[in-house]
Design a protein around this motif. Structure first.
Motif, short mmCIF file in Angstrom:
data_model
loop_
_atom_site.label_atom_id
_atom_site.label_comp_id
_atom_site.label_asym_id
_atom_site.label_seq_id
_atom_site.Cartn_x
_atom_site.Cartn_y
_atom_site.Cartn_z
N ASP A 229 40.13 -27.05 27.75
CA ASP A 229 40.65 -26.50 29.00
C ASP A 229 39.54 -26.53 30.05
O ASP A 229 38.36 -26.36 29.72
N LEU A 230 39.95 -26.71 31.30
CA LEU A 230 38.99 -26.71 32.41
C LEU A 230 39.34 -25.56 33.35
O LEU A 230 40.47 -25.46 33.83
N HIS A 231 38.37 -24.72 33.59
CA HIS A 231 38.55 -23.57 34.47
C HIS A 231 37.63 -23.71 35.69
O HIS A 231 36.48 -24.17 35.57
N VAL A 232 38.12 -23.30 36.84
CA VAL A 232 37.26 -23.18 38.01
C VAL A 232 36.85 -21.72 38.14
O VAL A 232 37.66 -20.81 37.94
N VAL A 233 35.58 -21.48 38.42
CA VAL A 233 35.06 -20.13 38.58
C VAL A 233 34.46 -20.03 39.97
O VAL A 233 33.57 -20.81 40.34
N VAL A 234 34.94 -19.09 40.76
CA VAL A 234 34.50 -18.91 42.14
C VAL A 234 33.86 -17.53 42.27
O VAL A 234 34.46 -16.51 41.93
N ASP A 235 32.64 -17.51 42.77
CA ASP A 235 31.89 -16.26 42.99
C ASP A 235 31.72 -16.07 44.50
O ASP A 235 30.80 -16.61 45.10
N PRO A 236 32.63 -15.33 45.13
CA PRO A 236 32.56 -15.20 46.60
C PRO A 236 31.37 -14.33 47.02
O PRO A 236 30.89 -13.47 46.29
N ALA A 237 30.92 -14.59 48.23
CA ALA A 237 29.94 -13.74 48.90
C ALA A 237 30.32 -13.75 50.38
O ALA A 237 29.58 -14.23 51.23
N LEU A 238 31.49 -13.23 50.66
CA LEU A 238 32.10 -13.39 51.97
C LEU A 238 31.29 -12.69 53.05
O LEU A 238 30.71 -11.62 52.83
N SER A 239 31.24 -13.33 54.20
CA SER A 239 30.51 -12.80 55.36
C SER A 239 29.05 -12.58 55.05
O SER A 239 28.41 -11.68 55.58
N CYS A 240 28.52 -13.38 54.14
CA CYS A 240 27.10 -13.46 53.85
C CYS A 240 26.57 -12.30 53.01
O CYS A 240 25.38 -12.02 53.03
N HIS A 241 27.44 -11.64 52.24
CA HIS A 241 26.91 -10.78 51.18
C HIS A 241 27.95 -10.60 50.09
O HIS A 241 29.14 -10.73 50.29
N ALA A 242 27.44 -10.35 48.88
CA ALA A 242 28.26 -10.48 47.68
C ALA A 242 29.09 -9.24 47.35
O ALA A 242 29.97 -9.31 46.50
#
Length: 799
Positions: A140-153
């Motif tokens: 299986d292939l998963h995409v993992v997204v780690d947002p840091a919106l507006s320049c902080h996490a």
């Protein structure tokens, strides 16, 4: 499958490595409605994704996870500190005519799968597309997204739907945003992630939460969360192994609008979007000439084109001319990302902008050169003529240090536009008053600078003084055109005065036991006395050294800017000591450190570990010095290095994505982080300055001399001794808010200047009263002859 309560948590997070192998945006800077997406790539991951401006980062990283449904889980991205790894990853350029890159990943153990990903920013939507091709039976292939919106996490809200992933920035009411619009409103970003073929499973979670941890360690997907708050992550199992992903963005934290943008972007086939993206860069390059120095070499030509595109990509679209220093956070894996702070090199340094300007000028992109100059005067210059160390794109001061070269360079830029392109005050958005303000600041404050070009030390620096002299001579030329003869006399008089004192302020005649080719230029002196043996403690932890033992290549600016000849004896002595002290022969050719004892680089105590401001680093080799040296060598009859070889060396410092770095590793042998001798580190990559230097050297080789050199400076000095000026004998006395200058000169003209007033009188007996500013410096210049070919004598007094 269970759904638990909404997880809410904050976990420590950092940014990712500074070593970028790819950097992209649509080349639509002149469009009325340009794309607002920029992205960077490192091996195994998409990093940062910038929206709605180049300086606002929103994604810590996006990568992929391969699992077998039992216990195997292999992630495509890993930090340098996580060695060893069982995944081999690459990131490389796939076009010399567009900023297009391909990432690959495959296992190094007995598992059998491969992943290929290509990326483009959509020309018509605020979205980044990823074309995914995965091969592997039983995985299986998963995409993992780690947002840091507006320049902080921290302070994000993540939501997982069956068909999409969403996140929105949810800033606390009392939070001070790091980035604002030009109107002063906070920039709050929403994110939507969609796939052409959908997802089999999705989840939201907090960073290091139970679902995320289990997924990354074992690949288990029997639990999930619909929503998470705080420092969040998103993950989804791709329904197809041959698909396209879209990351859409929107302002005002509107994740629904962001998802709509992502879905709209997916309506267009990836190949069509890729073609339109590539066409935008091909159209730009169609207007860029190719120098002979690279035309006959496929590798150099590709590097040249990439360097040009990187410089243009680093330019803001909302604020034309506002080119950032680098789309990276140097050593970002050691830089905390949770708080709303200003990070990395995502700002505008006037010095770095000057370097890009010289390259744009060299390639004939006059509009970009104009934009840079107009930006400096419109957004960075204050009412006193001061320019801060660096600014946000909207001109707000980020770091406010006084660096006199940065205040002087815009006058060189403006004069070159006039001299080379006929772009004068009648056409420009700036006027002579802008030139006068900054030039008067230099006259009233220099040559001393609170910081020199390495932003760390106060004093008298050859590189800073070179820029100040060039800036004043260029300002004088502009003053003559504007009918401001008094200013022209003052600027030339001060520049001449500083030229006459170059060696007294900057070159030691005593040397030390270590350095005996005297006189030679030192990096910087505290009080303009290079022979006093004063000890200087480096501000970045490089230790305490005798100023006479601290060398850098800043003295070469005196040659490149047209003030001294290349074969000047003190320059030649300085070259010999400089090479002996801080030159390193790499596998690609020679490189140089910034200066003796530099501490701005990976750790000393754990060689290769990320730099941190704890005084234990070691500066590595900076590639653009190889380019600066090439420009110098062009002016010599008997050369130490061939400029063409140095151009090839500079190109070889680039990585597989042709990204030219700030620093490269300086040692042979093994280290814990797999840095390789002569290859880039986790410093700022790509660095606009390095790319500008490559472009400029390529054109300088064609010209047979540095193309940066202002002709007006070279014509005045040209390596020849200055003619004697008139006699000048005056005294200066303060009386409250004024100063009285009395005495005599046999010159034709006399100018008395403070930052508050300029007075121009005939020569002879002198009795002049001028208003004082806070600096209380009075500059008196006597001159003979007709402008600009005047002889000058200057007296400078602080009262």
């Amino acid at each position: 499958m269970t759904r638990e309560a909404i997880p809410t948590a904050t976990a420590d997070a950092t940014w990712t490595v500074g070593e970028k192998y790819g950097f992209g945006t649509v080349a639509d800077h002149d469009d009325a409605d340009p794309s607002r997406i920029w992205y960077t790539l490192t091996e195994g991951a998409v990093t940062e994704v910038r929206f709605p401006r180049i300086d606002v980062m929103n994604v810590r990283e996006l990568d992929f996870l391969v699992t077998d449904g039992e216990s195997y889980a292999a992630r495509t991205f890993r930090e340098r500190r996580d060695l060893p790894t069982t995944v081999e990853r690459t990131a490389e350029s796939v076009s010399e005519d567009a900023l297009l890159f391909r990432q690959t990943a495959q296992p190094t153990d007995d598992h059998d799968w491969s992943l290929t990903v290509e990326h483009v920013a959509h020309p018509d939507e605020d979205a980044l597309l990823l074309d995914v091709d995965f091969e592997g039976e039983g995985y299986d292939l998963h995409v993992v997204v780690d947002p840091a919106l507006s320049c902080h996490a921290d302070h994000d809200v993540a939501r997982a739907r069956e068909v999409a992933l969403l996140a929105a920035h949810d800033a606390p009411e009392d939070a001070e945003p790091a980035f604002r619009t030009e109107q002063g409103d906070p920039i709050d970003v929403g994110l939507g992630v969609a796939s052409v073929d959908g997802f089999d499973w999705t989840t939201a979670d907090v960073r290091e939460g139970a679902v995320e941890t289990t997924l990354l360690e074992t690949g288990a997907t029997d639990e999930r969360h619909d929503e998470a708050r705080g420092n969040v992550v998103l993950a989804g199992t791709l329904s197809s192994h041959d698909t396209t992903l879209a990351l859409g963005f929107a302002e005002e934290s509107d994740d629904e609008a962001a998802l709509a943008t992502a879905e709209a972007a997916l309506d267009d086939p990836f190949e069509d979007v890729r073609a339109a993206y590539a066409d935008s860069w091909e159209r730009y390059l169609d207007e860029v000439p190719v120098p002979d120095s690279v035309a006959g070499d496929d590798d150099l030509l590709a590097q040249y084109k990439t360097a040009v595109m990187v410089m243009k990509a680093a330019d803001s679209k909302e604020f034309p001319g506002a080119g950032i220093a680098s789309p990276s956070v140097p050593w970002g894996d050691a830089v905390a990302a949770n708080d709303p702070q200003d990070y990395g090199y995502n700002y505008v340094w006037p010095r770095d902008l000057y370097q890009a300007y010289t390259a744009f000028d060299a390639i004939g992109d006059t509009q970009s050169a104009i934009d840079a100059t107009e930006y400096v005067y419109a957004y960075q210059q204050d009412a006193d003529g001061f320019l801060p160390q660096n600014t946000f794109l909207d001109g707000r001061t980020r770091w406010g240090g006084e660096q006199m070269d940065e205040i002087a360079f815009p006058q060189v830029m403006a004069q070159q536009l006039k001299e080379r392109h006929g772009y004068d005050f009648e056409e420009a958005t700036y006027g002579y008053e802008n030139v006068r303000l900054s030039s008067d600041y230099v006259v009233g404050t220099g040559p001393h600078s609170q910081q020199e070009r390495w932003e760390e030390e106060p004093g008298y620096s050859p590189s800073t003084t070179a820029a100040e002299i060039a800036g004043l001579v260029c300002a004088a030329d502009l003053a003559i055109d504007a009918g401001e003869d008094a200013d022209a006399i003052a600027y030339l008089g001060v520049a001449d005065h500083w030229v006459r004192n170059l060696e007294e302020w900057h070159a030691t005649t005593t040397g030390t036991a270590k350095h005996t080719n005297t006189p030679y230029y030192v990096r910087i002196t505290d009080q303009g006395n290079p022979d006093d043996g004063e000890l200087r403690t480096h501000n970045n932890g490089g230790g305490m050294l005798d100023e006479r033992n601290i060398l850098d290549g800043g003295f070469l600016e005196l040659v490149r800017l047209g003030i001294l000849s290349a074969d000047d004896p003190t320059v030649r002595n300085s070259v010999a000591e400089y090479d002996d002290d801080i030159m390193v022969e790499t596998p690609h050719g020679p490189g140089w450190y910034r200066y003796t004892g530099d501490g701005y680089g990976e750790k000393r105590v754990q060689p290769g570990a990320p730099w941190q401001p704890d005084m234990t680093g070691k500066g590595r080799i900076w590639p653009f010095f190889t380019g600066e040296r090439g420009e110098y060598e062009l002016l010599l009859d008997e050369r130490d290095f061939e400029p063409e070889d140095l151009l090839a060396t500079l190109a070889a410092f680039a990585n597989d994505g042709r990204m030219l770095p700030e620093q490269v590793w300086d040692e042979d042998g093994e280290n814990d982080f797999d840095w390789e001798f002569g290859e880039g580190t986790s410093s700022a990559t790509p660095l606009s300055w390095t790319n500008a230097q490559f472009v400029r050297l390529a054109w300088s080789i064609d010209a047979g001399e540095p193309v940066e050199t202002p002709a007006v400076v070279r014509e005045r000095y040209g390596g020849s001794p200055l003619a004697a000026g008139p006699e000048l004998d005056v005294s200066v006395e303060r009386d409250g808010d004024t100063a009285r200058v009395t005495g005599h000169t046999d010159g034709d003209d006399l100018v008395v200047k403070t930052r508050a007033e300029t007075v121009h009188v005939d020569g002879g007996d002198v009795d002049v009263t001028v208003a004082l500013d806070d600096s209380a410096r009075v500059t008196v210049v006597a001159s003979t002859g007709e402008l600009p070919a005047i002889g000058t004598t200057a007296v400078v007094r602080s009262v």
